[in-house]
Scaffold this motif. Structure first.
Motif, short mmCIF file in Angstrom:
data_model
loop_
_atom_site.label_atom_id
_atom_site.label_comp_id
_atom_site.label_asym_id
_atom_site.label_seq_id
_atom_site.Cartn_x
_atom_site.Cartn_y
_atom_site.Cartn_z
N VAL A 78 0.82 -1.22 0.00
CA VAL A 78 0.00 0.00 0.00
C VAL A 78 0.85 1.26 0.00
N VAL A 79 1.96 1.26 0.73
CA VAL A 79 2.76 2.47 0.92
C VAL A 79 3.88 2.52 -0.11
N PRO A 80 4.00 3.60 -0.87
CA PRO A 80 5.08 3.72 -1.87
C PRO A 80 6.45 3.67 -1.22
N ARG A 81 7.42 3.19 -1.98
CA ARG A 81 8.78 3.04 -1.46
C ARG A 81 9.37 4.35 -0.93
N PRO A 82 9.23 5.50 -1.61
CA PRO A 82 9.81 6.74 -1.06
C PRO A 82 9.26 7.09 0.32
N ILE A 83 7.97 6.83 0.55
CA ILE A 83 7.40 7.13 1.86
C ILE A 83 7.94 6.16 2.90
N ARG A 84 8.07 4.88 2.54
CA ARG A 84 8.63 3.91 3.47
C ARG A 84 10.06 4.28 3.85
N THR A 85 10.82 4.76 2.88
CA THR A 85 12.20 5.18 3.16
C THR A 85 12.21 6.36 4.12
N GLY A 86 11.29 7.30 3.94
CA GLY A 86 11.20 8.43 4.85
C GLY A 86 10.86 8.00 6.27
N VAL A 87 9.96 7.03 6.41
CA VAL A 87 9.60 6.51 7.73
C VAL A 87 10.82 5.84 8.37
N GLU A 88 11.54 5.03 7.61
CA GLU A 88 12.75 4.38 8.13
C GLU A 88 13.77 5.41 8.58
N ASN A 89 13.97 6.46 7.79
CA ASN A 89 14.93 7.50 8.14
C ASN A 89 14.52 8.22 9.41
N PHE A 90 13.22 8.49 9.55
CA PHE A 90 12.72 9.20 10.73
C PHE A 90 13.04 8.42 12.00
N ALA A 207 8.61 -4.81 7.83
CA ALA A 207 8.54 -4.78 6.37
C ALA A 207 9.93 -4.76 5.76
N ARG A 208 10.85 -4.08 6.38
CA ARG A 208 12.21 -4.00 5.86
C ARG A 208 12.88 -5.35 5.82
N TYR A 209 12.55 -6.22 6.77
CA TYR A 209 13.24 -7.49 6.88
C TYR A 209 12.43 -8.67 6.37
N LEU A 210 11.44 -8.40 5.54
CA LEU A 210 10.70 -9.51 4.94
C LEU A 210 11.60 -10.40 4.11
N ASN A 211 12.51 -9.80 3.36
CA ASN A 211 13.42 -10.58 2.53
C ASN A 211 14.39 -11.40 3.39
N ALA A 212 14.74 -10.88 4.57
CA ALA A 212 15.62 -11.62 5.46
C ALA A 212 14.93 -12.88 5.96
N THR A 213 13.63 -12.79 6.21
CA THR A 213 12.87 -13.97 6.64
C THR A 213 12.88 -15.04 5.55
N ASN A 214 12.68 -14.63 4.30
CA ASN A 214 12.70 -15.59 3.20
C ASN A 214 14.06 -16.27 3.08
N LEU A 215 15.13 -15.48 3.23
CA LEU A 215 16.48 -16.04 3.15
C LEU A 215 16.72 -17.02 4.28
N LEU A 216 16.27 -16.68 5.48
CA LEU A 216 16.46 -17.55 6.63
C LEU A 216 15.74 -18.88 6.44
N GLU A 217 14.53 -18.84 5.91
CA GLU A 217 13.77 -20.06 5.70
C GLU A 217 14.44 -20.97 4.66
N GLN A 218 15.11 -20.37 3.70
CA GLN A 218 15.76 -21.16 2.65
C GLN A 218 17.13 -21.69 3.09
N ALA A 219 17.82 -20.94 3.94
CA ALA A 219 19.22 -21.26 4.23
C ALA A 219 19.41 -22.12 5.48
#
Length: 254
Positions: A78-90, A207-219
């Protein structure tokens, strides 16, 4: 705010900060009593509470699978990447406050001044940290917490400990985590704002670490052991004068 664990839900709502942030430290002696009979001659010496920790791990995994992960996926859709980046930076800017506190507590004066400069630049020119101006300007981001401060002064880590809802820790880091909350500006805001910001930070971090979860499940054949050994190894490395190898940015989009 430094992200602690991708499976970690937001903190309990409605409790007074002093009780809430020290709860992990207060529970530690009780957990020793409960888990004492779980130790055995073949048990990993760093993890004498492994049976209890695995039970807590499974509880946290269920919360993450049924609540945290679906919410985080919806957020990224739902949230565009630029807004998510701004939230992470905040929230990263807010997380520099306890980093600065701990650098000064370890008498790393130049590092503490570096942290202060980051906060000043990003808060003033980066719209309260929504834009990260400091990093391109050559002011690096550091990683410190009170658990590392205790380790810096020789306090042993104690046994590995999986905290309900909070994730991987040790006895020392659980106590340090509580202290760090007193340096977080969000802890002193109005309860309605505080709880909303904690919730947003949790969703953003997960949300930032969703890809880390996928990697963990595979590795990992045994995800509990993989996360435990990675956590303990990284904490030991961080105590080596901060010369730890940087972790990959699993949230980076190609």
């Amino acid at each position: 705010m430094k992200a602690r664990n991708p499976s970690t839900p937001p903190r309990a709502i409605g409790r007074k900060p002093g009780v809430r942030v020290l709860l992990p430290a207060l529970l530690a002696p009780l957990l020793v009593t409960l888990g004492g009979c779980a130790s055995g001659p073949n048990r990993n010496t760093a993890d004498p509470l492994e049976p209890l920790n695995r039970s807590t791990w499974r509880f946290n995994e269920a919360i993450d699978r049924n609540f945290a992960r679906p919410v985080a996926r919806g957020y990224t859709r739902v949230v565009p990447r630029p807004i998510r980046t701004g939230v992470e930076n905040f929230f990263s800017n807010l997380g520099d406050f306890p980093v600065m506190f701990n650098d000064f507590a370890q008498l790393r004066i130049m590092d503490g001044m570096n942290d202060l400069m980051r906060i000043a630049v990003n808060t003033s020119f980066g719209l309260l940290g929504v834009l990260d101006i400091a990093t391109p300007a050559g002011i690096p981001k550091r990683d410190q917490d009170f658990g590392l401060t205790l380790g810096h002064y020789g306090v042993p880590s104690g046994p590995y400990l999986v905290l309900p809802l909070f994730g991987p820790s040790t006895f020392r880091d659980a106590a340090g985590f509580g202290v760090d909350q007193f340096a977080e500006p969000v802890s002193y805001t109005d309860p309605a704002w505080r709880n909303s910001l904690w919730g947003l930070n949790f969703v953003s971090t997960r949300a930032r670490y969703l890809n880390a979860t996928n990697l963990l499940e595979q590795a990992a054949l045994d995800r509990y052991l993989f996360v435990r050994d990675a956590y303990l190894g990284r904490r030991r490395s961080q105590l080596d004068e901060g010369k730890e190898a940087p972790l990959p940015d699993y949230g980076k989009e190609k």
